[in-house]
Scaffold this motif. Structure first.
Motif, PDB file in Angstrom:
ATOM      1  N   LEU A  87      13.894  35.532  29.404  1.00 28.08           N
ATOM      2  CA  LEU A  87      13.185  35.328  30.667  1.00 28.08           C
ATOM      3  C   LEU A  87      13.425  33.880  31.103  1.00 28.08           C
ATOM      4  CD1 LEU A  87      11.260  36.935  32.569  1.00 28.08           C
ATOM      5  CD2 LEU A  87       9.367  35.711  31.490  1.00 28.08           C
ATOM      6  N   VAL A  88      14.001  33.741  32.311  1.00 24.03           N
ATOM      7  CA  VAL A  88      14.347  32.414  32.830  1.00 24.03           C
ATOM      8  C   VAL A  88      13.634  32.219  34.161  1.00 24.03           C
ATOM      9  CG1 VAL A  88      16.229  30.781  33.227  1.00 24.03           C
ATOM     10  CG2 VAL A  88      16.649  32.833  31.860  1.00 24.03           C
ATOM     11  N   PRO A  89      12.534  31.478  34.196  1.00 22.04           N
ATOM     12  CA  PRO A  89      11.806  31.274  35.458  1.00 22.04           C
ATOM     13  C   PRO A  89      12.321  30.090  36.269  1.00 22.04           C
ATOM     14  CG  PRO A  89      10.494  30.470  33.624  1.00 22.04           C
ATOM     15  CD  PRO A  89      11.777  30.978  33.040  1.00 22.04           C
ATOM     16  N   ASP A  90      12.137  30.189  37.579  1.00 21.42           N
ATOM     17  CA  ASP A  90      12.151  29.002  38.427  1.00 21.42           C
ATOM     18  C   ASP A  90      10.758  28.407  38.340  1.00 21.42           C
ATOM     19  OD1 ASP A  90      14.723  28.803  39.591  1.00 21.42           O
ATOM     20  OD2 ASP A  90      14.267  30.420  40.991  1.00 21.42           O
ATOM     21  N   MET A  91      10.638  27.189  37.855  1.00 22.52           N
ATOM     22  CA  MET A  91       9.314  26.597  37.769  1.00 22.52           C
ATOM     23  C   MET A  91       8.816  26.216  39.161  1.00 22.52           C
ATOM     24  SD  MET A  91       8.968  24.747  34.085  1.00 22.52           S
ATOM     25  CE  MET A  91      10.419  23.717  34.009  1.00 22.52           C
ATOM     26  N   ARG A  92       7.526  26.093  39.288  1.00 19.75           N
ATOM     27  CA  ARG A  92       6.891  25.975  40.603  1.00 19.75           C
ATOM     28  C   ARG A  92       7.539  24.897  41.469  1.00 19.75           C
ATOM     29  NH1 ARG A  92       0.887  24.815  40.977  1.00 19.75           N
ATOM     30  NH2 ARG A  92       0.789  26.695  39.731  1.00 19.75           N
TER      31      ARG A  92
END
Length: 342
Positions: free
Chosen positions: A137-142
């Motif tokens: 899981l690779v998120p774009d951080m806020r």
């Protein structure tokens, strides 16, 4: 009468200078932590250019980086996954890319990007974990990439967002065994997570690649270089403005304080020629926690370049660390099966 007149002028001048000073501090917050403002001011491109100039420019690093991306593109052709959208506790839409493992593995990797970054730049790491049979899981951080937000969180507000992503993983797989791998600000965010009492036991290890000790100290070192402004006293006033506008304190965004409370096995990695975040910060972070820990200093690597300077040592050290310090159920393939070509 004249004295009173000049006294009023003096007071007005002091008030005006104070207002200008506050405006400058307020402006600094936006210039450093609001990407839309950064783009209008060309601050984003300037910081990027300065960061690129500070990197180690050698043929081996450039060639390996190019090969790594070629391998990543090949992997992406057959990788399966979906884009995931969640809402943060303060109402922002956050986006992540999930990549499925090829089997019913319970191994998961949460991979976190750096300051002004985005999820796609972390795909070479995602490829390595995925080829080792991890769900990823690779998120774009806020406030970065596709994710909404008011201010870049410097790891502090991100810790709650990343707890949300961990909960998402556990909802899908209650037996998940999770590795958090962060680079730069993402590494600091990962370390800040380890100081949280609510961090689930499912998090089995952290890989911290070129983290800073705390956000305040990082900006203190970069104020003159990035914004051509003195750190004192402007940074403290800007930090106060951030607390009023963004709801968090740069001084509390401390990976160093968090790791002192950590019980999660942690591998610290840093390049010895890092001009962005001094290698001394890695040594401070390594010395602070009582948890199981290891330190890898990669010779000849600049900021976030360790994986390209010496990929076999980089990934081999991660592999060995996970095999020594995580559950026996973790399955890692032979290095030659998953290393990018060198």
């Amino acid at each position: 009468m004249k004295k009173k007149h000049w006294k009023c002028i003096g007071i007005a001048a002091v008030v005006l200078l104070f207002l200008i000073y506050l405006a400058a501090a307020n402006f600094l917050v936006s210039a450093a932590l609001v990407p839309s403002t950064m783009e209008k001011l060309d601050a984003f491109s300037r910081i990027t250019e300065d960061s690129m100039e500070a990197l180690v420019q050698t043929d081996d690093i450039e060639q390996q980086k190019e090969k790594a991306w070629e391998e990543t593109e090949k992997w992406a052709e057959s990788a399966r996954g979906e884009k995931v959208t969640k809402t943060s506790e303060d109402g922002y839409k956050l986006v992540a890319q999930e990549i499925y493992a090829s089997s019913d593995s319970h191994q998961w990797a949460l991979i976190l990007h750096g300051y002004t970054g985005w999820k796609e730049e972390m795909y070479p790491f995602a490829a390595w974990y995925n080829q080792n049979d991890f769900h990823v899981l690779v998120p774009d951080m806020r406030c970065q990439g596709e994710s909404e937000g008011d201010f870049i969180g410097m790891g502090w507000t991100d810790r709650k967002d990343n707890l949300m992503w961990i909960q998402y993983i556990l909802e899908k797989d209650p037996s998940a065994e999770i590795v958090i791998h962060g680079q730069s600000m993402g590494a600091a965010a990962a370390l800040m997570l380890t100081g949280e009492k609510s961090l689930p036991d499912n998090v089995k290890a952290v890989i911290s690649d070129c983290a800073y000790t705390d956000a305040y100290e990082m900006f203190h070192q970069k104020m003159k270089e990035w914004f051509h402004l003195p750190a004192f006293p402007l940074l403290d006033t800007a930090n106060l403005m951030l607390q009023l506008r963004g709801g968090y304190d740069l001084k509390k965004a401390s990976a160093l304080e968090a790791v002192k409370k950590s019980h999660v096995p942690t591998l610290f990695i840093h390049g010895d020629e890092d001009k962005m975040i001094d290698v001394g910060m890695a040594k401070q972070l390594y010395e602070a926690p009582a948890c199981t820990k290891e330190l890898l200093i990669v010779e000849g690597a600049g900021h976030a370049q360790s994986q390209d300077k010496d990929p076999e040592t980089y990934y081999g050290t991660i592999q060995a660390f996970l095999q020594r310090n995580t559950p026996a159920s973790f399955v890692m393939k032979n290095p030659e099966e998953v290393f990018f070509d060198t």
